[in-house]
Structures are given as structure tokens and as C-alpha cells.
Write a protein that holds these residues in place. Structure first.
Motif, PDB file in Angstrom:
ATOM      1  N   GLU A  71       0.908  -1.248   0.133  1.00 26.41           N
ATOM      2  CA  GLU A  71      -0.091   0.120   0.160  1.00 26.41           C
ATOM      3  C   GLU A  71       0.939   1.416  -0.029  1.00 26.41           C
ATOM      4  O   GLU A  71       0.414   2.232  -0.539  1.00 26.41           O
ATOM      5  CB  GLU A  71      -0.885  -0.162   0.997  1.00 26.41           C
ATOM      6  N   GLN A  72       1.937   1.263   0.732  1.00 28.60           N
ATOM      7  CA  GLN A  72       2.863   2.470   0.739  1.00 28.60           C
ATOM      8  C   GLN A  72       3.395   2.583  -0.667  1.00 28.60           C
ATOM      9  O   GLN A  72       3.710   3.720  -0.965  1.00 28.60           O
ATOM     10  CB  GLN A  72       4.031   2.136   1.775  1.00 28.60           C
ATOM     11  N   VAL A  73       3.814   1.533  -1.335  1.00 25.90           N
ATOM     12  CA  VAL A  73       4.587   1.671  -2.524  1.00 25.90           C
ATOM     13  C   VAL A  73       3.643   2.604  -3.479  1.00 25.90           C
ATOM     14  O   VAL A  73       4.188   3.452  -4.219  1.00 25.90           O
ATOM     15  CB  VAL A  73       4.912   0.316  -3.352  1.00 25.90           C
ATOM     16  N   ARG A  74       2.325   2.198  -3.453  1.00 22.90           N
ATOM     17  CA  ARG A  74       1.288   2.985  -4.312  1.00 22.90           C
ATOM     18  C   ARG A  74       1.116   4.304  -3.826  1.00 22.90           C
ATOM     19  O   ARG A  74       0.965   5.271  -4.554  1.00 22.90           O
ATOM     20  CB  ARG A  74       0.151   2.327  -4.554  1.00 22.90           C
ATOM     21  N   ALA A  75       1.270   4.422  -2.683  1.00 21.27           N
ATOM     22  CA  ALA A  75       0.796   5.790  -1.913  1.00 21.27           C
ATOM     23  C   ALA A  75       2.083   6.668  -2.319  1.00 21.27           C
ATOM     24  O   ALA A  75       1.907   7.948  -2.479  1.00 21.27           O
ATOM     25  CB  ALA A  75       0.527   5.611  -0.454  1.00 21.27           C
ATOM     26  N   TRP A 132      -0.302  -4.080  -9.848  1.00 20.40           N
ATOM     27  CA  TRP A 132       0.566  -3.876  -8.838  1.00 20.40           C
ATOM     28  C   TRP A 132       0.818  -5.090  -7.801  1.00 20.40           C
ATOM     29  O   TRP A 132      -0.297  -6.083  -7.939  1.00 20.40           O
ATOM     30  CB  TRP A 132      -0.054  -2.806  -7.880  1.00 20.40           C
ATOM     31  N   PRO A 133       1.952  -5.485  -7.623  1.00 18.53           N
ATOM     32  CA  PRO A 133       2.275  -6.591  -6.607  1.00 18.53           C
ATOM     33  C   PRO A 133       1.218  -6.483  -5.354  1.00 18.53           C
ATOM     34  O   PRO A 133       1.258  -5.610  -4.794  1.00 18.53           O
ATOM     35  CB  PRO A 133       3.608  -6.525  -6.638  1.00 18.53           C
ATOM     36  N   ARG A 134       1.019  -7.774  -4.575  1.00 13.78           N
ATOM     37  CA  ARG A 134       0.297  -7.568  -3.274  1.00 13.78           C
ATOM     38  C   ARG A 134       1.400  -8.103  -2.297  1.00 13.78           C
ATOM     39  O   ARG A 134       0.883  -8.435  -1.392  1.00 13.78           O
ATOM     40  CB  ARG A 134      -0.844  -8.551  -3.630  1.00 13.78           C
ATOM     41  N   PHE A 135       2.609  -7.999  -2.818  1.00  8.08           N
ATOM     42  CA  PHE A 135       3.702  -8.404  -1.744  1.00  8.08           C
ATOM     43  C   PHE A 135       5.072  -7.554  -2.005  1.00  8.08           C
ATOM     44  O   PHE A 135       4.877  -6.687  -3.196  1.00  8.08           O
ATOM     45  CB  PHE A 135       4.188  -9.927  -2.121  1.00  8.08           C
ATOM     46  N   VAL A 136       5.817  -7.372  -1.252  1.00  6.41           N
ATOM     47  CA  VAL A 136       7.106  -6.599  -1.371  1.00  6.41           C
ATOM     48  C   VAL A 136       8.434  -7.695  -1.099  1.00  6.41           C
ATOM     49  O   VAL A 136       8.357  -8.744  -0.437  1.00  6.41           O
ATOM     50  CB  VAL A 136       7.013  -5.402  -0.393  1.00  6.41           C
ATOM     51  N   PRO A 145       9.013  -5.306  -6.153  1.00  5.38           N
ATOM     52  CA  PRO A 145       9.792  -6.166  -6.890  1.00  5.38           C
ATOM     53  C   PRO A 145      10.362  -5.699  -8.074  1.00  5.38           C
ATOM     54  O   PRO A 145      11.137  -6.146  -8.839  1.00  5.38           O
ATOM     55  CB  PRO A 145       9.362  -7.454  -6.672  1.00  5.38           C
ATOM     56  N   ALA A 146       9.260  -5.148  -8.951  1.00  7.11           N
ATOM     57  CA  ALA A 146       9.235  -4.731 -10.314  1.00  7.11           C
ATOM     58  C   ALA A 146      10.438  -4.052 -10.482  1.00  7.11           C
ATOM     59  O   ALA A 146      10.784  -3.827 -11.684  1.00  7.11           O
ATOM     60  CB  ALA A 146       8.200  -4.480 -10.876  1.00  7.11           C
ATOM     61  N   ARG A 147      10.629  -3.094  -9.617  1.00  8.44           N
ATOM     62  CA  ARG A 147      11.993  -1.974  -9.840  1.00  8.44           C
ATOM     63  C   ARG A 147      13.268  -2.962 -10.350  1.00  8.44           C
ATOM     64  O   ARG A 147      13.833  -2.100 -11.101  1.00  8.44           O
ATOM     65  CB  ARG A 147      12.416  -1.583  -8.387  1.00  8.44           C
ATOM     66  N   ASP A 148      13.345  -3.979  -9.931  1.00 14.04           N
ATOM     67  CA  ASP A 148      14.569  -4.544 -10.338  1.00 14.04           C
ATOM     68  C   ASP A 148      14.646  -5.345 -11.795  1.00 14.04           C
ATOM     69  O   ASP A 148      15.567  -5.718 -12.216  1.00 14.04           O
ATOM     70  CB  ASP A 148      15.046  -5.623  -9.210  1.00 14.04           C
ATOM     71  N   TRP A 182       3.583 -12.078 -10.629  1.00 18.60           N
ATOM     72  CA  TRP A 182       2.105 -11.832 -11.021  1.00 18.60           C
ATOM     73  C   TRP A 182       2.132 -11.665 -12.483  1.00 18.60           C
ATOM     74  O   TRP A 182       2.974 -11.441 -13.221  1.00 18.60           O
ATOM     75  CB  TRP A 182       1.656 -10.762 -10.101  1.00 18.60           C
ATOM     76  N   ASP A 183       0.686 -11.568 -12.709  1.00 20.50           N
ATOM     77  CA  ASP A 183       0.096 -11.827 -14.460  1.00 20.50           C
ATOM     78  C   ASP A 183       0.855 -10.609 -15.130  1.00 20.50           C
ATOM     79  O   ASP A 183       1.087 -10.709 -16.364  1.00 20.50           O
ATOM     80  CB  ASP A 183      -1.219 -11.763 -14.486  1.00 20.50           C
ATOM     81  N   ARG A 184       0.796  -9.323 -14.444  1.00 15.44           N
ATOM     82  CA  ARG A 184       0.952  -8.146 -15.345  1.00 15.44           C
ATOM     83  C   ARG A 184       2.345  -7.546 -14.791  1.00 15.44           C
ATOM     84  O   ARG A 184       2.787  -6.206 -15.098  1.00 15.44           O
ATOM     85  CB  ARG A 184      -0.116  -7.084 -14.961  1.00 15.44           C
ATOM     86  N   LEU A 185       3.289  -8.322 -14.431  1.00 14.93           N
ATOM     87  CA  LEU A 185       4.788  -7.896 -14.229  1.00 14.93           C
ATOM     88  C   LEU A 185       5.231  -7.119 -15.178  1.00 14.93           C
ATOM     89  O   LEU A 185       5.729  -5.972 -15.172  1.00 14.93           O
ATOM     90  CB  LEU A 185       5.860  -9.119 -13.643  1.00 14.93           C
TER      91      LEU A 185
END
Length: 303
Positions: free
Chosen positions: A153-157, A190-194, A228-231, A259-262
Motif C-alpha cells: 500500500e505504501q508503494v502505491r501511496a 501492482w504486486p500484493r507483496f514486497v 520487486p518490479a523495480r529490479d 504476478w500476471d502483469r509484471l
């Protein structure tokens, strides 16, 4: 790296003030970095050293955080990371790591110079495995080490807050604003994990042996637990679908979670890069940085 710089004497004196005596005729400087000048030189025992000289005070202020990251990640990554012997506000210095960067800039033209095959499936495999090891680091260990830990949640915020801040300071093309708002509002991206992330593991920060084996990773300034997509972004930026797919395949086989939309999310992260540069321009306050940021935010006007 450039020829011996005009301020070589001052660089030598700076190093000597921290107990590091260098051979004057071995100095070379890379001026490409936004935050640091990078100097390579050999000491009296012929050991090659890397010197990072901060360009601004706000860069020096982050030094302790990066040192904490390096101390934490070093024993866990499986390849070399910098081991700072000098960590002062005006100088960072460490013995050079084995290998060469996969990407450098021509000191005259500024054009990228690639030192490996960008379409190499072997590099993609190694890189995917490296990310899997890093992303598998226990988040609670990271938290106990005092590093930055964000929730999904903080990632998107944070992205939403960054967009709001940039909108207050710059004009933004409506097409970009609409695209970014759609992306922020669509859960499927968006991923649901970090995970533990480096943040900028593109080839200039990845060291390679002569056979293109990955030997080390540089520049951990932006590392944190986050998206995780940052990497994966820079693998996507190469524009070769098979390379991105090979990276993800190796990552999953090594235990990584996707996840599907990585891939789609990586595309949107790339498209949002003007926000990052705009924030950088606000930090430096330099007119040339602000002008460059504005050009990225209103690309139609620059055409």
C-alpha cells in the motif's frame, strides 16, 4: 573514464587526508554520475581503488543509510558489493571489485558503450537468479537491520504523493497525467507483496568477468524493501521480449514470485521515470535540471 582531471592535485590531497596515498599518474575520472564523481586510481601497493566524491550536500546526507545497506546485503547476495574503507561526508573509497561494468558511457560523446551481448540468454539467466536470491531475503531481517521497508500500500501511496508533488511544481502533459492516474488506480498492475530490492540494477551497476559471469553489483543508494518490479525494469527497457522472458523464467525457477502483469507494470514504471527526474530536479534546485525535467513532463512542447 576521462584522462587525468585538472583538479587531480585536490583529489590526491583529499584521499591523503583520509590516509589513502595514490599514484598521481593512475587517476581517471567518470563525470557521468548525477550524484557522485567517480575516480579510479592505484595506491602505492598498486591496489586499484574507487573514490566516490559527492556532488552535493544532500548526497552526503544519505551516506550512513547506504553504508547500512551494504553491511546488510554483502553477506547475503552471493556476489561482491563495495566494502567501504573510507566513509566520510566528502569521500567514499573502497578497493575496486572484480569485473567490469556491463555498460559505460563514452567520455567524449556520452553515448552508451555495451561490454556484453544485451541479448545474451546466459546473462538473463544469471540476472534472474541474482534477483531471486536478493528478493528471497527475509523482510523481517531487513526491518531489524533498520533499512527502509514499505508495504504494498505504501508503494502505491508514495507514487501518488510523488505525482502530486510534481504537479504542484511543474506543468505535466495531460496524456501523461491520465496514464499515470490509470496505472495508479488499476490493482491488476501492482504486486500484493514486497521484497528486498536494489532499485537500479541496470548493466552500469552490474560487474562482469571476461566470460560475462556476474561478479558484483554497485550503487545501493536506492535499495529498500518495496516493489520487486523495480529490479526488472531495465531488463524490460532493453526491448527484447525474449531476454525479459528468460530473466523472469530463471527468476521463477530459482524461487521468485511473479504476478500476471509484471511486464506491463515494468512498462508503466519506465513511462513514469520523468517523475523521478523531476523530484531529482527539485532536490538539486539547479535550473538546468529543472528545464530537463520540464521537457520530459511536456514532451509534445519540446517537439
Amino acid at each position: 573514464m576521462s584522462p587525468v582531471p585538472p583538479d587531480a592535485t585536490q583529489i590526491l590531497e583529499l584521499a591523503a587526508s583520509h590516509g589513502l596515498k595514490l599514484k598521481p599518474d593512475t587517476l581517471s575520472v567518470n563525470e557521468a554520475g548525477l550524484d557522485y564523481r567517480v575516480v579510479m586510481a592505484r595506491d602505492l601497493e598498486d591496489t586499484l581503488w574507487v573514490l566516490r566524491i559527492p556532488r552535493r550536500e544532500d548526497v552526503s546526507a544519505k551516506l550512513a543509510d547506504e553504508k547500512k545497506i551494504l553491511d546488510f546485503i554483502g553477506p547475503r547476495l552471493g556476489v561482491a558489493v563495495p566494502n567501504w574503507h573510507i566513509a566520510q561526508r566528502n569521500l567514499i573509497a573502497y578497493p575496486a571489485l572484480p569485473g567490469r561494468p556491463g555498460l559505460t558511457l563514452n567520455p567524449t560523446s556520452g553515448e552508451p558503450v555495451w561490454h556484453f551481448d544485451r541479448e545474451s540468454r546466459d546473462y538473463a539467466r544469471q540476472f534472474g537468479q541474482l534477483l531471486a536470491r536478493m528478493h528471497a531475503i527475509d523482510v523481517e531481517e531487513v526491518r531489524r537491520a533498520g533499512l527502509v521497508v514499505e508495504t504494498p500500500e505504501q508503494v502505491r501511496a508514495t507514487w501518488a504523493s510523488d505525482l502530486a508533488r510534481v504537479r504542484q511544481a511543474f506543468d505535466i502533459a495531460p496524456s501523461l497525467t491520465e496514464r499515470w492516474e490509470r496505472w495508479l488506480g488499476d490493482d491488476s498492475y501492482w504486486p500484493r507483496f514486497v521484497t528486498m530490492t536494489h532499485g537500479e540494477p541496470y548493466p552500469a551497476h552490474v560487474l562482469l568477468a571476461p566470460d560475462d559471469t556476474i561478479t558484483g553489483v554497485l550503487d545501493w543508494t536506492t535499495a529498500k524493501v518495496g516493489d520487486p518490479a523495480r529490479d526488472f525494469v531495465f531488463q524490460k527497457m532493453l526491448g527484447v521480449d525474449a531476454v525479459f522472458e528468460a530473466t523472469v523464467d530463471a527468476y521463477v525457477k530459482a524461487g521468485g514470485q511473479v504476478w500476471d502483469r509484471l511486464g506491463d507494470h515494468c512498462v508503466e514504471l519506465l513511462a513514469a521515470s520523468p517523475l523521478g527526474y523531476a523530484l531529482y530536479a527539485l532536490t538539486t534546485g539547479l535550473p538546468e535540471h529543472r528545464a530537463a525535467a520540464q521537457a520530459q513532463l511536456t514532451p509534445e512542447a519540446a517537439m
